[in-house]
Design a protein around this motif. Structure first.
Motif, PDB file in Angstrom:
ATOM      1  N   LEU A 166    -105.058 -64.204 -67.528  1.00 51.03           N
ATOM      2  CA  LEU A 166    -104.870 -64.853 -68.734  1.00 51.03           C
ATOM      3  C   LEU A 166    -105.187 -64.007 -70.020  1.00 51.03           C
ATOM      4  N   VAL A 167    -104.274 -64.214 -70.807  1.00 47.24           N
ATOM      5  CA  VAL A 167    -104.093 -63.730 -72.372  1.00 47.24           C
ATOM      6  C   VAL A 167    -104.330 -64.683 -73.377  1.00 47.24           C
ATOM      7  N   ALA A 168    -104.971 -64.347 -74.551  1.00 45.41           N
ATOM      8  CA  ALA A 168    -104.975 -65.130 -75.817  1.00 45.41           C
ATOM      9  C   ALA A 168    -103.841 -64.948 -76.485  1.00 45.41           C
ATOM     10  N   ALA A 169    -103.556 -66.186 -77.015  1.00 48.00           N
ATOM     11  CA  ALA A 169    -102.012 -66.317 -77.924  1.00 48.00           C
ATOM     12  C   ALA A 169    -102.787 -66.667 -79.391  1.00 48.00           C
ATOM     13  N   MET A 191    -109.158 -74.621 -80.618  1.00 47.65           N
ATOM     14  CA  MET A 191    -108.431 -73.884 -79.313  1.00 47.65           C
ATOM     15  C   MET A 191    -107.309 -75.232 -79.056  1.00 47.65           C
ATOM     16  N   VAL A 192    -106.126 -74.878 -78.610  1.00 53.04           N
ATOM     17  CA  VAL A 192    -104.875 -75.696 -78.287  1.00 53.04           C
ATOM     18  C   VAL A 192    -105.056 -75.738 -76.970  1.00 53.04           C
ATOM     19  N   LEU A 193    -104.958 -76.991 -76.222  1.00 55.02           N
ATOM     20  CA  LEU A 193    -104.973 -76.975 -74.916  1.00 55.02           C
ATOM     21  C   LEU A 193    -103.682 -77.620 -74.348  1.00 55.02           C
ATOM     22  N   TYR A 194    -103.372 -77.202 -73.295  1.00 55.25           N
ATOM     23  CA  TYR A 194    -101.984 -77.899 -72.579  1.00 55.25           C
ATOM     24  C   TYR A 194    -102.390 -77.867 -70.981  1.00 55.25           C
ATOM     25  N   SER A 231     -96.175 -73.085 -80.443  1.00 54.77           N
ATOM     26  CA  SER A 231     -95.528 -73.578 -81.691  1.00 54.77           C
ATOM     27  C   SER A 231     -97.063 -73.818 -82.599  1.00 54.77           C
ATOM     28  N   LEU A 232     -97.820 -74.607 -81.949  1.00 57.25           N
ATOM     29  CA  LEU A 232     -99.162 -74.973 -82.800  1.00 57.25           C
ATOM     30  C   LEU A 232     -99.663 -73.816 -83.009  1.00 57.25           C
ATOM     31  N   VAL A 233     -99.969 -72.632 -82.146  1.00 57.62           N
ATOM     32  CA  VAL A 233    -100.535 -71.529 -82.276  1.00 57.62           C
ATOM     33  C   VAL A 233     -99.991 -70.809 -83.642  1.00 57.62           C
ATOM     34  N   ALA A 234     -98.693 -70.831 -83.576  1.00 58.17           N
ATOM     35  CA  ALA A 234     -98.003 -70.227 -84.733  1.00 58.17           C
ATOM     36  C   ALA A 234     -97.953 -70.946 -86.027  1.00 58.17           C
ATOM     37  N   SER A 235     -98.485 -72.175 -85.934  1.00 56.95           N
ATOM     38  CA  SER A 235     -98.587 -72.992 -87.062  1.00 56.95           C
ATOM     39  C   SER A 235    -100.207 -72.659 -87.621  1.00 56.95           C
ATOM     40  N   GLU A 236    -100.860 -71.862 -86.965  1.00 57.68           N
ATOM     41  CA  GLU A 236    -102.276 -71.590 -87.358  1.00 57.68           C
ATOM     42  C   GLU A 236    -103.186 -72.689 -87.002  1.00 57.68           C
ATOM     43  N   ASN A 250     -91.721 -63.558 -75.843  1.00 57.80           N
ATOM     44  CA  ASN A 250     -91.311 -62.668 -76.836  1.00 57.80           C
ATOM     45  C   ASN A 250     -91.267 -63.211 -78.077  1.00 57.80           C
ATOM     46  N   ARG A 251     -92.107 -64.367 -78.527  1.00 58.31           N
ATOM     47  CA  ARG A 251     -92.164 -64.891 -79.952  1.00 58.31           C
ATOM     48  C   ARG A 251     -92.408 -63.882 -81.073  1.00 58.31           C
ATOM     49  N   ASP A 252     -91.792 -63.958 -82.009  1.00 55.40           N
ATOM     50  CA  ASP A 252     -92.395 -62.897 -83.220  1.00 55.40           C
ATOM     51  C   ASP A 252     -93.281 -63.425 -84.090  1.00 55.40           C
ATOM     52  N   ASP A 253     -93.729 -64.686 -83.960  1.00 58.11           N
ATOM     53  CA  ASP A 253     -94.680 -65.463 -84.649  1.00 58.11           C
ATOM     54  C   ASP A 253     -96.096 -65.516 -83.867  1.00 58.11           C
ATOM     55  N   VAL A 254     -96.241 -65.102 -82.653  1.00 57.74           N
ATOM     56  CA  VAL A 254     -97.346 -65.249 -81.754  1.00 57.74           C
ATOM     57  C   VAL A 254     -97.739 -63.850 -81.382  1.00 57.74           C
ATOM     58  N   SER A 255     -98.891 -63.496 -81.086  1.00 51.55           N
ATOM     59  CA  SER A 255     -99.400 -62.316 -80.746  1.00 51.55           C
ATOM     60  C   SER A 255    -100.281 -62.811 -79.291  1.00 51.55           C
TER      61      SER A 255
END
Length: 301
Positions: A166-169, A191-194, A231-236, A250-255
């Motif tokens: 697992l990796v962190a987004a 944390m955002v869960l799914y 998308s929620l992660v990208a929205s901080e 490969n989203r440019d708004d998420v690491s």
């Protein structure tokens, strides 16, 4: 026991009333009552409890009703598929999957299986528990999920394919963005869960990783799929944990940041019916064995 007995039983179980069930079946009530009684005698189980205002299903009756409905679902699919074969149309091979599986070996399986077998491939996005029910009903042929289902009956099996890191987004350019992160560091963030929904699911697996280390986490929001979570992660809104193969988005708004904690992984399971394999299934299993070995040996992520 004949199919008509099961149809009678399902009608009574649905209506919870013999009179209404008889009207639905276009038959008189006394013959219907006799048929239900004969069914109970034949299987040696009390299916209904007679009450003043109707009837209620016993626990055994509830189970029998669920299984009877699955039999009819399966029968409908068998008839439909037989008609397809008779008319020389292609056979359909149906695959159930959870969204995070789609970024790994599943597309390769589909690309190779279609020309090898000539079958039409259908993909159905289903949670692991939904896959088990779909397998029993014949709505799918195999399923890929991340949750082990306890107390499986003998008609469906689950096989562990591999464990995936697992990796962190995190939002791109987040203050905590670095080469590695620990679960303890992440526990300080929302944390955002799914997926959201009934347990067991991937969200429970993620929460357990923190609780097993004595860490408490604040859940900002629960969502149904990985794309919405990112998308929620990208929205901080917070961070989320995703399987390593999701990095292919490969989203440019998420690491996507590796975890420093050892053995923080998610299992990948194959679910299928316990039955003889036809030619399409044999081909699918052959391709899958190769893809899994490549994944385990690190030939591609």
């Amino acid at each position: 026991m004949e199919l008509r007995h099961l149809r009678y039983y399902c009608a009574v179980a649905e209506e919870k009333n013999l009179t209404r069930a008889a009207e639905k079946l276009c038959m008189a009530q006394p013959p219907l009552t006799r048929q239900i009684k004969q069914l109970e005698e034949e299987i040696g189980v009390t299916l209904f409890e007679r009450q003043a205002r109707g009837i209620a299903l016993t626990p055994a009756g509830e189970y029998f009703w669920r299984q009877a409905k699955l039999i009819f679902e399966k029968l409908d699919i068998v008839i439909s598929e037989s008609k397809r074969i008779d008319s020389r149309k292609k056979q359909i091979f149906r695959i159930g999957f959870v969204p995070s599986i789609f970024y790994g070996q599943l597309p390769q399986l589909v690309r190779r299986l279609r020309p090898m077998t000539g079958a039409d491939i259908e993909l159905h996005e289903l949670k692991t528990a939904e896959q088990i029910e779909a397998l029993r009903a014949g709505r799918i042929d195999i399923g890929f999920g991340r949750v082990v289902m306890n107390n499986l009956e003998s008609d469906v099996s689950q096989t562990l394919l591999f464990h995936e890191p697992l990796v962190a987004a995190l939002p791109v350019n987040h203050p905590m963005e670095k080469s590695q992160l620990s679960l303890e560091e992440l526990s300080k963030l929302p944390m955002v869960l799914y997926p959201a929904g009934n347990t067991p699911n991937f969200a429970n697996l993620c929460l357990q990783l923190f609780s097993n280390r004595g860490l408490r986490i604040k859940v900002a929001q629960q969502v149904n799929d990985v794309q919405t979570a990112l998308s929620l992660v990208a929205s901080e809104m917070g961070f989320t944990l995703v399987p390593e193969q999701v990095k292919r988005i490969n989203r440019d708004d998420v690491s996507f940041i590796p975890l420093s904690d050892h053995n923080v992984t998610s299992p990948v399971f194959l679910s299928k019916r316990v039955e003889p394999e036809d030619e399409i299934m044999k081909a699918a299993m052959g391709i899958l064995d190769e893809l899994v070995q490549n994944r385990i040996q690190g030939r591609y992520p």
